[in-house]
Enzyme design. Structure first.
Site: not given
Ligand code: BG6
Ligand code: MG
Length: 221
Positions: A9-11, A17, A45, A116-117, A147, A171-172
């Site tokens: 996962d990224l954030d 972030t 998240k 990542s989402a 997810k 993942e967090d």
């Molecule tokens: C996920 C985050 O990685 O990405 C969420 O955990 C976030 O908090 C989602 O809403 C979508 O991110 P973005 O940058 O496309 O708005």
């Molecule tokens: Mg995350």
């Protein structure tokens, strides 16, 4: 069995972030009269931008208060604030141990993948100077379900030719741990033990400093 890929996962895993997302959603929530706290934020998240907004509106009893166009404006407003917070990111913001782990993976020719989402993922990876260390970044729009569905993780494994049960996912978020487990992978949680274990994490570390190739191999081999 050999470790075939590590899917990150990224954030909140690669860098901080997740906190910026919280700050930006919180401000939007206040602007539209829906205050919320960190506990509620756990439900956001790992969840896409559009679905996060729906959850916030639902939380504030305003699920039907906006037209699709207005919702798009709200999500865009949040993203503009979020993007302004990203401006300050530098390579020093990579979480402890992550760059070292990525270098070890590259040396051993084990693919590292981002699942990542976030649509902002490529930009963040460039700002952190990590883009070259990932073999593949799954685009969130390229899969049917976000997810906690397994789609992002399964796509990541497929793109690098790895079998899911030979992959470790990191993942967090609770939704992210659920996604990794339903993909049939080993799940490493980063954060609070009780929360992430209850979502099915195989092992939980308080932060990323304990991650290493040796540790991840030990979970599979
Ligand atoms: C996920 C985050 O990685 O990405 C969420 O955990 C976030 O908090 C989602 O809403 C979508 O991110 P973005 O940058 O496309 O708005
Ligand atoms: Mg995350």
């Amino acid at each position: 069995m050999k470790l075939q890929a590590v899917i990150f996962d990224l954030d909140g895993v690669i860098t901080d972030t997740a906190e910026y997302h919280y700050v930006a959603w919180k401000r939007l929530g206040e602007q539209i009269g829906i205050p919320f706290d960190r506990e509620f934020n756990e439900n956001l998240k790992g969840i896409s931008r559009g679905e996060s907004l729906e959850r916030i509106l639902e939380h504030g009893g305003k699920a039907d208060a906006y037209t699709p166009e207005e919702k798009l404006e709200l999500a865009t407003r949040k993203n503009e604030h979020y993007a302004s917070l990203l401006d300050s990111i530098t390579p020093d913001d990579v979480y402890p141990g992550i760059r070292e782990l990525l270098l070890e993976l590259r040396e051993q020719n084990i693919p590292a993948v981002i699942a990542s989402a976030s649509k902002n993922a490529p930009q963040i990876l460039r700002a952190l100077e990590l883009a070259d260390l990932f073999r593949y970044v799954v685009h969130p729009d390229s899969v049917a379900k976000g997810k906690p569905a397994p789609d992002l993780f399964l796509r990541g494994a497929e793109e690098v030719g790895a079998e899911p049960n030979a992959c470790v996912g990191i993942e967090d978020a609770q939704a992210g741990i659920e996604a990794i487990k339903s993909a049939g992978m080993v799940a490493v949680g980063i954060g609070e033990e009780i929360t992430l274990k209850s979502s099915g994490a195989d092992v939980v570390l308080p932060d990323t400093s304990g991650l290493s190739l040796e540790f991840l191999r030990g979970l599979i081999e």
